[in-house]
Design an enzyme around this catalytic site. Structure first.
Site, mmCIF file in Angstrom:
data_model
loop_
_atom_site.group_PDB
_atom_site.id
_atom_site.type_symbol
_atom_site.label_atom_id
_atom_site.label_comp_id
_atom_site.label_asym_id
_atom_site.label_seq_id
_atom_site.Cartn_x
_atom_site.Cartn_y
_atom_site.Cartn_z
ATOM 1 N N HIS A 20 0.846 -1.196 0.000
ATOM 2 C CA HIS A 20 0.000 0.000 0.000
ATOM 3 C C HIS A 20 0.883 1.249 0.000
ATOM 4 O O HIS A 20 2.117 1.147 -0.109
ATOM 5 C CB HIS A 20 -1.006 -0.013 1.153
ATOM 6 C CG HIS A 20 -0.416 -0.054 2.532
ATOM 7 N ND1 HIS A 20 0.335 0.958 3.062
ATOM 8 C CD2 HIS A 20 -0.483 -1.012 3.492
ATOM 9 C CE1 HIS A 20 0.698 0.651 4.282
ATOM 10 N NE2 HIS A 20 0.234 -0.556 4.581
ATOM 11 N N HIS A 23 4.150 1.309 2.122
ATOM 12 C CA HIS A 23 5.311 0.587 1.583
ATOM 13 C C HIS A 23 5.902 1.360 0.399
ATOM 14 O O HIS A 23 7.122 1.466 0.252
ATOM 15 C CB HIS A 23 4.919 -0.813 1.089
ATOM 16 C CG HIS A 23 4.173 -1.629 2.109
ATOM 17 N ND1 HIS A 23 2.851 -1.970 1.969
ATOM 18 C CD2 HIS A 23 4.565 -2.157 3.297
ATOM 19 C CE1 HIS A 23 2.467 -2.674 3.019
ATOM 20 N NE2 HIS A 23 3.488 -2.798 3.833
ATOM 21 N N CYS A 128 2.252 -10.828 21.107
ATOM 22 C CA CYS A 128 1.343 -10.265 20.100
ATOM 23 C C CYS A 128 1.637 -10.952 18.776
ATOM 24 O O CYS A 128 2.766 -10.872 18.268
ATOM 25 C CB CYS A 128 1.532 -8.752 19.955
ATOM 26 S SG CYS A 128 0.628 -8.110 18.524
ATOM 27 N N CYS A 131 2.655 -8.473 15.896
ATOM 28 C CA CYS A 131 4.053 -7.997 15.923
ATOM 29 C C CYS A 131 5.025 -9.160 15.929
ATOM 30 O O CYS A 131 6.224 -8.950 15.711
ATOM 31 C CB CYS A 131 4.329 -7.164 17.176
ATOM 32 S SG CYS A 131 3.303 -5.731 17.352
ATOM 33 N N CYS A 145 -1.637 -4.501 22.989
ATOM 34 C CA CYS A 145 -0.466 -4.216 22.160
ATOM 35 C C CYS A 145 -0.553 -2.759 21.690
ATOM 36 O O CYS A 145 -1.585 -2.345 21.162
ATOM 37 C CB CYS A 145 -0.451 -5.152 20.940
ATOM 38 S SG CYS A 145 0.589 -4.525 19.602
ATOM 39 N N HIS A 148 -1.189 -2.854 17.610
ATOM 40 C CA HIS A 148 -2.383 -3.499 17.048
ATOM 41 C C HIS A 148 -3.643 -3.306 17.889
ATOM 42 O O HIS A 148 -4.735 -3.657 17.447
ATOM 43 C CB HIS A 148 -2.126 -4.992 16.837
ATOM 44 C CG HIS A 148 -1.114 -5.266 15.772
ATOM 45 N ND1 HIS A 148 0.237 -5.301 16.022
ATOM 46 C CD2 HIS A 148 -1.256 -5.474 14.435
ATOM 47 C CE1 HIS A 148 0.891 -5.543 14.887
ATOM 48 N NE2 HIS A 148 0.015 -5.633 13.915
ATOM 49 N N LYS A 298 -2.982 5.316 11.718
ATOM 50 C CA LYS A 298 -1.960 4.770 10.834
ATOM 51 C C LYS A 298 -2.609 3.968 9.704
ATOM 52 O O LYS A 298 -3.520 3.179 9.945
ATOM 53 C CB LYS A 298 -1.039 3.843 11.639
ATOM 54 C CG LYS A 298 0.074 3.249 10.800
ATOM 55 C CD LYS A 298 0.866 2.214 11.583
ATOM 56 C CE LYS A 298 1.895 1.566 10.685
ATOM 57 N NZ LYS A 298 2.429 0.326 11.218
ATOM 58 N N LYS A 301 -3.077 -2.445 6.690
ATOM 59 C CA LYS A 301 -4.005 -3.439 6.182
ATOM 60 C C LYS A 301 -4.946 -3.900 7.308
ATOM 61 O O LYS A 301 -6.146 -4.038 7.118
ATOM 62 C CB LYS A 301 -3.199 -4.608 5.614
ATOM 63 C CG LYS A 301 -3.793 -5.959 5.842
ATOM 64 C CD LYS A 301 -4.072 -6.716 4.595
ATOM 65 C CE LYS A 301 -4.584 -8.080 5.035
ATOM 66 N NZ LYS A 301 -5.106 -8.910 4.058
HETATM 67 N N1 MSP Z 1 8.912 -7.496 7.923
HETATM 68 C C1 MSP Z 1 9.090 -6.406 8.791
HETATM 69 C C2 MSP Z 1 10.381 -5.677 8.508
HETATM 70 C C3 MSP Z 1 11.617 -6.508 8.606
HETATM 71 S S1 MSP Z 1 13.031 -5.621 8.153
HETATM 72 C C4 MSP Z 1 14.290 -6.594 8.577
HETATM 73 C C5 MSP Z 1 7.925 -5.436 8.640
HETATM 74 N N2 MSP Z 1 7.230 -5.505 7.489
HETATM 75 S S2 MSP Z 1 5.975 -4.567 7.119
HETATM 76 O O1 MSP Z 1 5.446 -5.108 5.887
HETATM 77 O O2 MSP Z 1 5.089 -4.442 8.196
HETATM 78 O O3 MSP Z 1 6.594 -3.194 6.742
HETATM 79 C C6 MSP Z 1 6.762 -2.172 7.676
HETATM 80 C C7 MSP Z 1 7.292 -0.970 6.959
HETATM 81 O O4 MSP Z 1 6.404 -0.603 5.874
HETATM 82 C C8 MSP Z 1 7.404 0.289 7.788
HETATM 83 O O5 MSP Z 1 8.564 0.329 8.590
HETATM 84 C C9 MSP Z 1 7.395 1.324 6.688
HETATM 85 O O6 MSP Z 1 8.621 1.338 6.023
HETATM 86 C C10 MSP Z 1 6.321 0.798 5.757
HETATM 87 N N3 MSP Z 1 4.978 1.206 6.172
HETATM 88 C C11 MSP Z 1 3.921 0.403 6.404
HETATM 89 N N4 MSP Z 1 2.843 1.160 6.753
HETATM 90 C C12 MSP Z 1 3.190 2.454 6.750
HETATM 91 C C13 MSP Z 1 2.507 3.671 7.009
HETATM 92 N N5 MSP Z 1 1.235 3.724 7.318
HETATM 93 N N6 MSP Z 1 3.231 4.815 6.921
HETATM 94 C C14 MSP Z 1 4.554 4.826 6.608
HETATM 95 N N7 MSP Z 1 5.219 3.687 6.351
HETATM 96 C C15 MSP Z 1 4.575 2.504 6.396
HETATM 97 O O7 MSP Z 1 7.714 -4.639 9.533
#
Ligand code: MSP
Length: 436
Positions: A20, A23, A128, A131, A145, A148, A298, A301
């Site tokens: 989304h 990312h 959790c 997480c 948590c 979440h 925030k 998903k």
């Molecule tokens: N798999 C772990 C990361 C492991 S790294 C060794 C993870 N994955 S995640 O799919 O949840 O991705 C988290 C990251 O996605 C955040 O740190 C950020 O870079 C990005 N984001 C996800 N949602 C976001 C927002 N709402 N706003 C900004 N960035 C976001 O955590």
């Protein structure tokens, strides 16, 4: 002459959800940094990828009626094909299910185990599943948590632990001696406060196969798999061919991780202590940005409020979309997404300021000079002022952009764009033309 090198990484994204805007934002920011550093003459390695082990991936696969591997292949593929559509110039895409990654994770586990920094013990804690980590009583907010907002499950079991506590004092000292190790400042302060608030607990780094078997098997106990974070963080090294690949030698000293604040603790505490235990130098900088919010919450998903990056790109074009993400977010702070703010930025900066400057300049070149660029006239004080402004804009842009301050950097550039528009207004070439 020695070539400067820059290694930039994004988090490897979980494959339990489709990509989304959140990312896309991190990956576009990392891409902008990679391109900026290439333009500055540095050799760049840009890594992104997917994180595919752990409970929540198994649950998502079950819900989709697929095997974990099938499911991971599908979602990882969606990430991998999205990035070229957003013009992402990554050099490598890593998956934690890659056999080479798994082999090197086992090697790292064995090394830390042999050195005595992994031990077997029993632990009970609030777990959790979102997480994939244990929370201490203190960390929960009203028993929930903090991320979440769900009630964690109390789990007690025998597991392997990493002696993280042993490296706490070293880490604190390292952060204090290197003010930009974690940036911007508010996240550095947060980590310092955490490290100063009391003793860290050792980190539980295994899960019994009886509960979860989708992971990297521990090389010293086949009844367990590695905790997903221990496996995932290592991607930053396994991608470079740790321990002795050429890329490791070339790029590790310039390692820059980019993450959002949700995963600050694993990157700022687990990761440097793991590196220390492995006898490696820490990364150079941990760069932390805020969240994209939708109506103060925030974007995620699990909360069901996500914005699809491709639909924005299709509607407004890729450059405008990328510009918006880099211009709208002040590094380190949260930003609220709405299509109105997107349109506002698009209209004021791109259509009015930049678009107007371009179209007037081009139109006048055609109208007054038959479409070829005329020789520059002799400059007076106005032109000197403009040149000074251009030089400053460039310098400020470079200084700020290189430190992830893309919004301020673009603003510095737009001072020049606005200055040029003003110059055209005051010089009024249309009347100069009339007067010959
Ligand atoms: N798999 C772990 C990361 C492991 S790294 C060794 C993870 N994955 S995640 O799919 O949840 O991705 C988290 C990251 O996605 C955040 O740190 C950020 O870079 C990005 N984001 C996800 N949602 C976001 C927002 N709402 N706003 C900004 N960035 C976001 O955590």
């Amino acid at each position: 002459m020695t070539v400067e090198r820059f290694y930039i990484t994004t988090p490897i994204y979980y494959v339990n959800a489709r990509p989304h805007l959140g990312h896309a934002h991190t990956t576009i920011l990392a891409d902008a940094m990679a391109r900026f550093n290439r333009l500055m003459g540095r050799e760049v390695h840009f890594l992104t990828g997917t994180d595919e082990h752990g409970d929540k991936i198994v649950k998502a696969a079950q819900a989709a009626g697929k095997s974990p591997q099938e499911y991971c292949d599908e979602i990882s593929g969606i990430f991998k094909t999205l990035w070229p559509e957003l013009d992402i110039s990554n050099n490598q895409f890593i998956r934690t299910t890659d056999p080479e990654h798994k082999r090197l994770v086992q090697k790292a586990l064995q090394q830390v185990y042999d050195s005595g920094d992994i031990y077997f013990g029993e632990y009970g804690g609030h777990y959790c599943f979102g997480c994939e980590r244990f929370y201490t009583e203190k960390e929960l907010v009203d028993g929930l948590c903090p991320d979440h907002k769900t009630k964690p499950e109390y789990i007690a079991e025998k597991n392997y632990f990493f002696r993280m506590k042993k490296y706490q004092a070293w880490l604190l000292e390292h952060i204090k001696a290197n003010p930009e190790f974690i940036r911007p400042e508010q996240y550095r302060a947060e980590v310092v406060a955490l490290l100063e608030s009391g003793e860290l607990e050792d980190l539980c780094i295994s899960r019994p196969k009886s509960r979860l078997d989708w992971g990297v098997e521990l090389p010293f106990d086949t009844d367990y798999v590695a905790y997903v974070w221990f496996d995932a963080l290592l991607n930053y090294l396994t991608a470079l061919g740790w321990p002795d690949g050429q890329k490791m030698r070339d790029f590790w000293p310039g390692a820059n991780h980019l993450i959002a604040k949700d995963i600050l603790k694993p990157h700022a505490v687990f990761w440097p202590t793991m590196l220390k235990a492995m006898g490696l130098e820490p990364f150079q900088h941990l760069n932390v940005h805020g969240y994209w919010l939708v109506k103060d919450t925030k974007m995620s998903k699990s909360l069901g409020n996500v914005v699809e990056p491709l639909s924005l790109k299709d509607k407004y074009g890729l450059s405008g979309f990328r510009y918006f993400l880099l211009r709208e977010v002040t590094f380190g702070y949260d930003s609220s997404f709405s299509e109105e703010s997107f349109c506002g930025r698009f209209n004021s900066d791109l259509a009015n300021d930049l678009g107007n400057l371009f179209s007037r300049s081009l139109a006048m070149t055609h109208k007054y000079f038959g479409g070829s660029i005329p020789q520059a006239g002799l400059g007076g004080p106005d032109e000197e002022e403009l040149q000074l402004m251009a030089r400053e804009a460039c310098l400020n842009y470079q200084r700020l952009f290189g430190r992830f301050q893309t919004a301020k950097a673009l603003d510095a550039l737009w001072e020049l764009v606005r200055g040029l528009n003003k110059y055209i207004d005051t010089q009024a070439p249309w009347s100069l033309h009339k007067e010959n």
